[in-house]
Write a protein that holds these residues in place. Sequence first.
Motif, PDB file in Angstrom:
ATOM      1  N   TYR A 104      -6.065  35.417   6.624  1.00 38.87           N
ATOM      2  CA  TYR A 104      -7.324  34.774   7.028  1.00 38.87           C
ATOM      3  C   TYR A 104      -7.973  35.495   8.208  1.00 38.87           C
ATOM      4  N   HIS A 105      -9.329  35.463   8.197  1.00 33.22           N
ATOM      5  CA  HIS A 105     -10.108  36.151   9.229  1.00 33.22           C
ATOM      6  C   HIS A 105     -10.612  35.217  10.322  1.00 33.22           C
ATOM      7  N   ASP A 106     -10.503  33.902  10.103  1.00 29.63           N
ATOM      8  CA  ASP A 106     -10.905  32.944  11.134  1.00 29.63           C
ATOM      9  C   ASP A 106     -10.264  31.587  10.835  1.00 29.63           C
ATOM     10  N   ASP A 107     -10.459  30.642  11.756  1.00 34.21           N
ATOM     11  CA  ASP A 107      -9.846  29.322  11.607  1.00 34.21           C
ATOM     12  C   ASP A 107     -10.341  28.604  10.358  1.00 34.21           C
ATOM     13  N   SER A 108     -11.588  28.798  10.009  1.00 32.89           N
ATOM     14  CA  SER A 108     -12.164  28.146   8.838  1.00 32.89           C
ATOM     15  C   SER A 108     -11.442  28.606   7.562  1.00 32.89           C
ATOM     16  N   GLN A 109     -11.206  29.916   7.430  1.00 34.01           N
ATOM     17  CA  GLN A 109     -10.484  30.433   6.266  1.00 34.01           C
ATOM     18  C   GLN A 109      -9.050  29.903   6.254  1.00 34.01           C
ATOM     19  N   ARG A 110      -8.425  29.838   7.414  1.00 35.05           N
ATOM     20  CA  ARG A 110      -7.057  29.318   7.494  1.00 35.05           C
ATOM     21  C   ARG A 110      -7.019  27.856   7.045  1.00 35.05           C
ATOM     22  N   ASP A 111      -7.943  27.046   7.595  1.00 29.49           N
ATOM     23  CA  ASP A 111      -7.960  25.617   7.290  1.00 29.49           C
ATOM     24  C   ASP A 111      -8.256  25.359   5.816  1.00 29.49           C
ATOM     25  N   GLU A 114      -5.109  26.344   3.804  1.00 26.52           N
ATOM     26  CA  GLU A 114      -4.057  25.330   3.942  1.00 26.52           C
ATOM     27  C   GLU A 114      -4.377  24.105   3.092  1.00 26.52           C
ATOM     28  N   PRO A 136      -2.605  35.521   9.853  1.00 30.18           N
ATOM     29  CA  PRO A 136      -3.849  36.078  10.389  1.00 30.18           C
ATOM     30  C   PRO A 136      -4.020  37.524   9.907  1.00 30.18           C
TER      31      PRO A 136
END
Length: 181
Positions: A104-111, A114, A136
Amino acid sequence: MDHTTVEKATFAGGCFWCTEAVFLRLNGVKHVVSGYIGGKTLNPTYKDICTGETGHAEAIEITFDPAQLSFGELLEIFFATHDPTTINRQGNDVGTQYRSEIFYHDDSQRDLSEAYIKLLNDENTFGKKVVTRLSPATVFYPAEDYHQNYFNRNPDQPYCNFAIPPKIAKLEAKFADKLKS
């Protein structure tokens, strides 16, 4: 002048020739680069990563226009076109370099990733647990030139002829509205 905002998504889902062939066909995808990510060796080569010792995954880095194709849609296609339930394996390709992983490239992609994995597991979509890793994004090393756009340049290569057409068929059947004309 075109002021289109582009974003990046980085997916490892087995052989990068296969994942690249799928994502190149999508409307809103500007560029796909095959390469290596997630390992410890600096500037790895294909020969290096094939040993399984560098820690890198074969992956693709997608540059896309989020106004045409969302990261969520990319996730849906990623999970529909590889087996996210096998650890370090896709079909006959076995080794850590063939793992299923989202970088993922940012928190939005991570969230989003998930939440999507949780949904797939809660709905038992695959009949077994999704083992796709989330990490990350680190340094992405583009693969050697001969790996880029491989399937389109080598459509008669036996491995590609075996592995890629079923993925393309699935893509065309399930995501026809997202394909480039």
